[in-house]
Write a protein that holds these residues in place. Sequence first.
Motif, short mmCIF file in Angstrom:
data_model
loop_
_atom_site.label_atom_id
_atom_site.label_comp_id
_atom_site.label_asym_id
_atom_site.label_seq_id
_atom_site.Cartn_x
_atom_site.Cartn_y
_atom_site.Cartn_z
N LYS A 151 0.96 -1.31 -0.04
CA LYS A 151 0.10 0.00 -0.19
C LYS A 151 0.80 1.27 -0.09
O LYS A 151 1.81 1.47 0.70
N ARG A 204 -3.15 0.25 -4.08
CA ARG A 204 -2.96 -1.15 -3.32
C ARG A 204 -2.83 -2.23 -4.08
O ARG A 204 -3.09 -2.12 -5.51
N THR A 212 -2.45 -6.49 -3.81
CA THR A 212 -2.70 -7.91 -2.82
C THR A 212 -2.15 -9.01 -3.77
O THR A 212 -2.44 -9.29 -5.11
#
Length: 103
Positions: A77, A84, A86
């Motif tokens: 982040k 962001r 992931t």
Amino acid sequence: MFAIIETGGKQYRVEEGLELNVDLLKADAGDALSIDSVLLVDKDGDTKIGAPYVEGAKVECEVLGHLRGEKVVVFHKLSKKDSRKTQGHRQDYTKLKVNSITA
């Protein structure tokens, strides 16, 4: 009797009958595997240390199968940027059973 072996860039302390997970090896389940990179062998207090490996020592193993480890989540982040990302990762392993240690 125990030995310290090296496989996949890591070192493991093994004894006869021990089952352990090592990094993925190119072998099928049920195959016999011989590991020659033995760093140390100890038999009833008589210790042989290699430089870097003990000559003539090997560990006979049997490949029990392949498996994957737990999922590791990687989260990036950037603050103040509204960005962001992931990402996940699962490591592949080979399960070995140590049959014999010869020095």
